[in-house]
Scaffold this motif. Structure first.
Motif, PDB file in Angstrom:
ATOM      1  N   ARG A  26       0.817  -1.189  -0.075  1.00 48.36           N
ATOM      2  CA  ARG A  26       0.058  -0.216   0.013  1.00 48.36           C
ATOM      3  C   ARG A  26       0.653   1.206  -0.143  1.00 48.36           C
ATOM      4  NH1 ARG A  26      -5.017  -0.040   1.268  1.00 48.36           N
ATOM      5  NH2 ARG A  26      -5.236  -1.912   2.584  1.00 48.36           N
ATOM      6  N   GLY A  60      -2.285   4.063  -3.684  1.00 45.25           N
ATOM      7  CA  GLY A  60      -2.858   2.898  -3.588  1.00 45.25           C
ATOM      8  C   GLY A  60      -2.380   1.705  -3.542  1.00 45.25           C
ATOM      9  N   LEU A  61      -3.065   0.432  -3.907  1.00 42.40           N
ATOM     10  CA  LEU A  61      -2.203  -0.785  -4.057  1.00 42.40           C
ATOM     11  C   LEU A  61      -1.033  -0.718  -5.119  1.00 42.40           C
ATOM     12  CD1 LEU A  61      -4.866  -3.287  -3.090  1.00 42.40           C
ATOM     13  CD2 LEU A  61      -3.180  -2.379  -1.615  1.00 42.40           C
ATOM     14  N   ARG A 110      -6.741  -6.601  -8.205  1.00 48.01           N
ATOM     15  CA  ARG A 110      -7.988  -6.722  -7.918  1.00 48.01           C
ATOM     16  C   ARG A 110      -8.474  -7.800  -6.958  1.00 48.01           C
ATOM     17  NH1 ARG A 110      -8.451  -5.267 -13.420  1.00 48.01           N
ATOM     18  NH2 ARG A 110      -8.583  -7.441 -13.946  1.00 48.01           N
ATOM     19  N   ARG A 163      -7.248  -6.507  -3.509  1.00 45.25           N
ATOM     20  CA  ARG A 163      -8.151  -5.607  -3.084  1.00 45.25           C
ATOM     21  C   ARG A 163      -9.515  -6.260  -2.473  1.00 45.25           C
ATOM     22  NH1 ARG A 163     -11.953  -1.292  -6.136  1.00 45.25           N
ATOM     23  NH2 ARG A 163     -12.431   0.084  -4.327  1.00 45.25           N
ATOM     24  N   GLY A 171     -10.843  -6.410   1.728  1.00 40.96           N
ATOM     25  CA  GLY A 171     -11.934  -5.651   2.100  1.00 40.96           C
ATOM     26  C   GLY A 171     -12.854  -6.563   2.693  1.00 40.96           C
ATOM     27  N   TRP A 208     -16.395   3.203  -2.313  1.00 40.20           N
ATOM     28  CA  TRP A 208     -15.226   1.883  -2.349  1.00 40.20           C
ATOM     29  C   TRP A 208     -15.943   0.515  -2.582  1.00 40.20           C
ATOM     30  CZ3 TRP A 208     -14.724  -2.353   1.081  1.00 40.20           C
ATOM     31  CH2 TRP A 208     -13.619  -2.922   1.051  1.00 40.20           C
ATOM     32  N   GLY A 257      -8.451   6.740  -0.427  1.00 35.85           N
ATOM     33  CA  GLY A 257      -6.901   7.034  -0.900  1.00 35.85           C
ATOM     34  C   GLY A 257      -6.833   7.637  -1.946  1.00 35.85           C
ATOM     35  N   GLU A 310      -8.596   3.339  -3.245  1.00 37.23           N
ATOM     36  CA  GLU A 310      -8.266   2.448  -2.004  1.00 37.23           C
ATOM     37  C   GLU A 310      -8.963   2.987  -0.739  1.00 37.23           C
ATOM     38  OE1 GLU A 310      -7.132  -0.693  -2.134  1.00 37.23           O
ATOM     39  OE2 GLU A 310      -7.395  -0.454  -4.132  1.00 37.23           O
ATOM     40  N   ARG A 327      -9.648   2.644   6.781  1.00 37.57           N
ATOM     41  CA  ARG A 327      -9.057   1.471   6.969  1.00 37.57           C
ATOM     42  C   ARG A 327      -9.303   1.284   8.596  1.00 37.57           C
ATOM     43  NH1 ARG A 327      -4.860   3.099   3.447  1.00 37.57           N
ATOM     44  NH2 ARG A 327      -3.540   3.566   5.229  1.00 37.57           N
TER      45      ARG A 327
END
Length: 191
Positions: free
Chosen positions: A44, A48-49, A81, A84, A88, A127, A167, A177, A183
């Protein structure tokens, strides 16, 4: 969790990490033809990722060493993806959210305060609506949820980014993100 692979999609395996560094997951990916294998780390960062480490090696069916064509076939977007979705808590194929009191209040009209309660709701829905497997039109769905013009929703999403609920954006791509505040909500559980 494993996703994959009819005959056209590589198989991706990801394991979440809980280290103190930026790395949030490690992954392995294999081409459907067995031509190449890839593994690495997902971290991260401010944007983002990202894949922070990538190793590609010839697979069992490779004729020689690693080629540029093999490296180009590594599905970076699919890997990100997948990670991600693993990160979550709401990663399922949700397209609508239950009505919450805040959304009902906002739909009734009038000006609303852009407080943390609203920004959290906007960020969480945005999100979810831009997550893996979701159809395009996140802003349009948020506009319907809150009974506000799409331009107002874009302003709210931008404010959620500035306030740390989302993010940073990636130019030309919808989605985000979770920011540090969102988070934190995931860690403590939404109240």
């Amino acid at each position: 969790m494993v996703t994959g692979a009819e005959h056209s999609k590589p198989t991706v395996r990801a394991s979440l990490t809980s280290g103190d560094g930026d790395t949030v997951a490690t992954f392995e990916c294999e081409s459907p033809s067995g031509e190449w294998l890839a593994n690495g780390d997902v971290s991260r960062k401010d944007q983002g990722l990202v894949i922070s480490r990538l190793e590609v090696r010839p697979g069992a069916r490779a004729a020689g060493g690693v080629t540029g064509g093999m490296v180009q076939k590594v599905p970076v977007g699919q890997i990100l993806r997948h990670v991600r979705a693993e990160l979550g808590p709401d990663a399922g194929p949700t397209t609508t959210l239950p009505d919450i009191e805040l959304a009902q209040r906002i739909r009734e009209g009038g000006r609303v305060s852009l407080d943390d309660e609203l920004l959290r709701a906007v960020a969480h829905r945005y999100w979810l609506y831009t997550g893996p497997g979701q159809p395009p039109g996140a802003v349009k769905r948020l506009a319907a949820d809150f009974n506000r013009p799409e331009e107002t929703i874009r302003t709210w999403v931008a404010r959620a980014r500035r306030e740390g609920w989302l993010g940073p954006s990636v130019k030309g791509r919808a989605g985000a993100e979770p920011g540090p505040k969102l988070r934190h909500e995931f860690e403590i559980g939404f109240r």
